[in-house]
Scaffold this active site. Structure first.
Site, PDB file in Angstrom:
ATOM      1  N   GLU A   1       0.871  -1.162   0.000  1.00 25.97           N
ATOM      2  CA  GLU A   1       0.000   0.000   0.000  1.00 25.97           C
ATOM      3  C   GLU A   1       0.916   1.224   0.000  1.00 25.97           C
ATOM      4  OE1 GLU A   1      -2.697   0.248   3.326  1.00 25.97           O
ATOM      5  OE2 GLU A   1      -3.476   2.167   2.610  1.00 25.97           O
TER       6      GLU A   1
ATOM      7  N   ARG B   1       5.188 -12.700   9.550  1.00 28.97           N
ATOM      8  CA  ARG B   1       5.843 -11.401   9.335  1.00 28.97           C
ATOM      9  C   ARG B   1       7.222 -11.421   9.965  1.00 28.97           C
ATOM     10  NH1 ARG B   1       2.002  -7.503   8.752  1.00 28.97           N
ATOM     11  NH2 ARG B   1       3.393  -5.758   9.064  1.00 28.97           N
TER      12      ARG B   1
ATOM     13  N   LYS C   1       4.339   0.732   9.395  1.00 31.20           N
ATOM     14  CA  LYS C   1       4.469   2.013   8.706  1.00 31.20           C
ATOM     15  C   LYS C   1       3.848   3.144   9.517  1.00 31.20           C
ATOM     16  CE  LYS C   1       3.071   0.146   4.812  1.00 31.20           C
ATOM     17  NZ  LYS C   1       2.528  -0.019   3.471  1.00 31.20           N
TER      18      LYS C   1
HETATM   19  P1  ATP Z   1       2.618  -2.165   7.807  1.00 29.94           P
HETATM   20  O1  ATP Z   1       1.883  -2.708   8.975  1.00 29.94           O
HETATM   21  O2  ATP Z   1       4.067  -1.963   8.050  1.00 29.94           O
HETATM   22  O3  ATP Z   1       1.954  -0.995   7.190  1.00 29.94           O
HETATM   23  P2  ATP Z   1       1.439  -3.721   5.782  1.00 29.94           P
HETATM   24  O4  ATP Z   1       1.320  -5.194   5.772  1.00 29.94           O
HETATM   25  O5  ATP Z   1       0.228  -2.926   6.024  1.00 29.94           O
HETATM   26  O6  ATP Z   1       2.604  -3.336   6.760  1.00 29.94           O
HETATM   27  P3  ATP Z   1       1.659  -3.407   2.992  1.00 29.94           P
HETATM   28  O7  ATP Z   1       2.171  -2.257   2.211  1.00 29.94           O
HETATM   29  O8  ATP Z   1       0.208  -3.676   2.916  1.00 29.94           O
HETATM   30  O9  ATP Z   1       2.111  -3.191   4.471  1.00 29.94           O
HETATM   31  O10 ATP Z   1       2.498  -4.712   2.667  1.00 29.94           O
HETATM   32  C1  ATP Z   1       2.890  -5.165   1.403  1.00 29.94           C
HETATM   33  C2  ATP Z   1       3.294  -6.585   1.524  1.00 29.94           C
HETATM   34  O11 ATP Z   1       4.404  -6.719   2.403  1.00 29.94           O
HETATM   35  C3  ATP Z   1       2.178  -7.431   2.086  1.00 29.94           C
HETATM   36  O12 ATP Z   1       2.088  -8.618   1.344  1.00 29.94           O
HETATM   37  C4  ATP Z   1       2.602  -7.694   3.500  1.00 29.94           C
HETATM   38  O13 ATP Z   1       2.115  -8.908   3.931  1.00 29.94           O
HETATM   39  C5  ATP Z   1       4.131  -7.666   3.397  1.00 29.94           C
HETATM   40  N1  ATP Z   1       4.716  -7.259   4.666  1.00 29.94           N
HETATM   41  C6  ATP Z   1       4.497  -6.120   5.350  1.00 29.94           C
HETATM   42  N2  ATP Z   1       5.166  -6.113   6.520  1.00 29.94           N
HETATM   43  C7  ATP Z   1       5.847  -7.278   6.585  1.00 29.94           C
HETATM   44  C8  ATP Z   1       6.717  -7.883   7.541  1.00 29.94           C
HETATM   45  N3  ATP Z   1       7.029  -7.279   8.686  1.00 29.94           N
HETATM   46  N4  ATP Z   1       7.220  -9.102   7.257  1.00 29.94           N
HETATM   47  C9  ATP Z   1       6.915  -9.716   6.110  1.00 29.94           C
HETATM   48  N5  ATP Z   1       6.105  -9.214   5.180  1.00 29.94           N
HETATM   49  C10 ATP Z   1       5.563  -8.015   5.395  1.00 29.94           C
HETATM   50 MG    MG Z   2      -1.245  -1.981   5.322  1.00 33.86          MG
END
Ligand code: ATP
Ligand code: MG
Length: 569
Positions: free
Chosen positions: A45, A269, A279
């Site tokens: 995102e 994760r 984020k």
């Molecule tokens: P955040 O909570 O940091 O915003 P998010 O999952 O909302 O993380 P996205 O931009 O939606 O962030 O993530 C893009 C991809 O990266 C998704 O497939 C997510 O599962 C993966 N991802 C995000 N954070 C991690 C992590 N800590 N370890 C492994 N994969 C991750």
């Molecule tokens: Mg997200």
């Protein structure tokens, strides 16, 4: 696909057992599940910069495509316009490529807004979605708790025509935010809360960074994500564990719409000690000026790690080493540091740098005289050759390499003591000069001209070897030393009423402005990496360094000093 994948990594991959996602892919290939196709995607995102957790997902998704002759898309999951921005889109593209990967297709969920809308209309027509006019609070009450069942919305049995009309008017902007939602008609008694008539669309009169004001209704993640996967013919949709309970919903939409059936798989994760990884929190650190920006070298962001001096290879090697499982866990940040150290030990040119200088005057060395010493560029890599460094009457050494009243085990310089200057001569301290406050300002020494190259012809031994820089030739620089951003291993683990911010390490940055570097570093380029002997690995700051005012970042120490400090207490 990677554009750059050192063979050593491939060997590493071959050597390790297959992770569970690879096993699934191999089973699918063997069963010809998707006609031999493997197609993954990385779906960030664009609401922040990528962090090391994303790197794990990137390595997994692009790595699977690469290892099984498949494809991997970069898809921006931009269905939540309030927090999204093109600045983030640009940084994400840059970071993915910097990590060494190239997408096969680049897409935006917002490209599918019309298709998503049309598919929502299809579900309404099939009697599988309805417009609900409960307020957000009422919706929550009707949904019920984990331990009970939900209650049907009073709007659940609206006629198809009424639903179609209302949905059309939602799109046309006739209602304000929160007045209505489009919900899937599934099962309010489901044990899985995600299946209790989840929202598919909400009204949001918000400008979108790509579609502008064209839409005022936006699809929910669960509706948009699976359909985006399906539109792109994604075979293996890999996401993190918290989406496990969303999988039945993912499947429900694709089944009910009868479109290409992508499959979702979940992995754990990545969490790392001494930092935070969401984020939302990283944005908070930036906005509240706890750090200088998303690319602050203390941040766990890809851009921060890059600026700190991390290499794409080190990050990929770390991701390969931690593996892919279904068990959530936290990895010690030392593993990440180790991965960088291992690479730079092999590759980084060695240089002399004095961070906290103390002047040494060699009284029996003729004034104006200069000797040229030969220094090895990298003992781990003979092909790196040697370089010449000037030796003169006035040198700088590290303040910490001298003690006026040294304890027994201190093998460096002290009054009357002899020490070896690396690639230089033996020197003996004959006098200590102090200012009026009693601070040591200079050392007077003598040198033994017979000890050139580090050996005394009479065979006498010195225990210590220290580094030095010729004062006349020294290049001035600023050096920034970094430590963990958070003091606690798990900064998010706080008592009620406390904030993770209270665990910030007040000493995470130390700026040294009087550093003296050997002359060959004068032309160091932004981003270039070196080992400063005895001190650690450093790189030229790519943002704030200038030819007349060099700035270096310490990427990582030579050894894990934190672990040692913790042991000492
Ligand atoms: P955040 O909570 O940091 O915003 P998010 O999952 O909302 O993380 P996205 O931009 O939606 O962030 O993530 C893009 C991809 O990266 C998704 O497939 C997510 O599962 C993966 N991802 C995000 N954070 C991690 C992590 N800590 N370890 C492994 N994969 C991750
Ligand atoms: Mg997200």
């Amino acid at each position: 696909m990677t554009t750059d994948n050192p063979s050593s990594e491939n060997n590493e991959q071959d050597a390790r057992p297959k992770n569970f996602v690879e096993q699934i892919v191999e089973a699918d290939l063997a069963a010809n599940t998707h006609a031999g196709r493997v197609h993954t995607r990385f779906p960030p995102e664009p609401n922040g910069y990528l962090h090391i957790g994303h790197a794990k997902s990137i390595c997994l998704n692009f790595g699977i495509a690469q290892n099984y002759g498949g494809k991997c898309n970069l898809r921006f999951d931009d269905t939540n316009p309030a927090k999204e921005d093109t600045e983030y889109v640009d940084s994400i593209k840059e970071d993915v490529q910097w990590l060494g990967f190239q997408w096969d297709g680049i897409y935006f969920a917002s490209d599918y807004f019309q298709q998503l809308y049309d598919l929502a209309v299809q579900l309404i027509k099939d009697g599988k979605a309805y417009i609900c006019s409960l307020s957000p609070e009422e919706t929550r009450e009707y949904r019920g708790g984990w331990d009970g069942v939900g209650q049907d919305s009073p709007y659940r049995d609206r006629s198809i025509d009424e639903n179609l009309d209302l949905f059309q008017r939602m799109k046309a902007g006739e209602f304000s935010d929160g007045e209505h939602t489009l919900r899937a008609k599934i099962d309010m008694a489901s044990a899985n809360m995600n299946m209790r008539d989840p929202a598919m669309y909400r009204i949001k009169h918000v400008h979108h960074h790509r579609t502008g004001d064209q839409w005022c209704i936006y699809p929910m993640y669960d509706f948009a994500h699976g359909i985006s996967d399906s539109i792109e013919n994604i075979t293996h949709s890999i996401c993190t564990l918290e989406f496990e309970h969303h999988r039945p919903l993912y499947d429900w939409f694709l089944d009910e719409l009868d479109i290409f059936r992508s499959r979702q798989y979940e992995f754990a994760r990545l969490n790392i000690t001494h930092t935070v990884m969401s984020k939302r929190r990283l944005l908070e650190l930036v906005e509240q000026n706890h750090v200088t920006g998303w690319d602050d070298p203390r941040m766990p962001t890809i851009s921060g790690l890059r600026r700190r001096g991390y290499t794409p290879e080190a990050i990929r090697s770390f991701c390969s080493r931690i593996g892919v499982t279904k068990q959530n866990s936290t990895h010690d940040i030392a593993w990440l540091e180790d991965a960088l150290r291992a690479q730079l030990n092999k590759e980084a040119p060695r240089r002399a740098a004095v961070l906290r200088p103390l002047k040494v005057v060699i009284e029996n060395f003729p004034e104006g005289h200069e000797e040229t010493m030969e220094a090895v560029n990298n003992p781990e890599d003979p092909s790196a050759g040697t370089r010449q460094i000037p030796f003169t009457r006035e040198l700088y050494i590290e303040r910490s390499d001298f003690m006026e009243d040294p304890p027994k085990k201190f093998f460096r310089l002290g009054p009357g003591r002899e020490v070896r200057l690396r690639y230089g001569f033996f020197i003996t301290c004959t006098d200590v000069i102090k200012d009026e406050q009693g601070n040591i300002t200079e050392l007077r020494c003598t040198y033994d001209p017979e000890t050139r190259g580090g050996q005394a012809p009479d065979g006498r031994k010195v225990r210590g070897t220290i580094h030095w820089v010729s004062a006349k030739h020294a290049v001035n620089a600023e050096v920034r030393l970094y430590d963990h951003l958070f003091q606690k291993q798990d900064p998010s683990n706080v008592e009620e009423g406390q904030s993770y911010l209270e665990n910030l390490n007040p000493n995470s940055l130390e700026v040294l402005t009087q550093c003296k570097l050997e002359p060959s570093l004068k032309d160091a380029l932004p981003g270039e990496r070196f080992q400063f002997e005895r001190l650690g690995y450093f790189c030229v700051d790519a943002k704030e360094s200038a030819t007349d005012q060099l700035v270096f970042n310490r990427s990582v120490t030579l050894r894990d000093t934190w672990a040692k400090m913790q042991k000492k207490g």
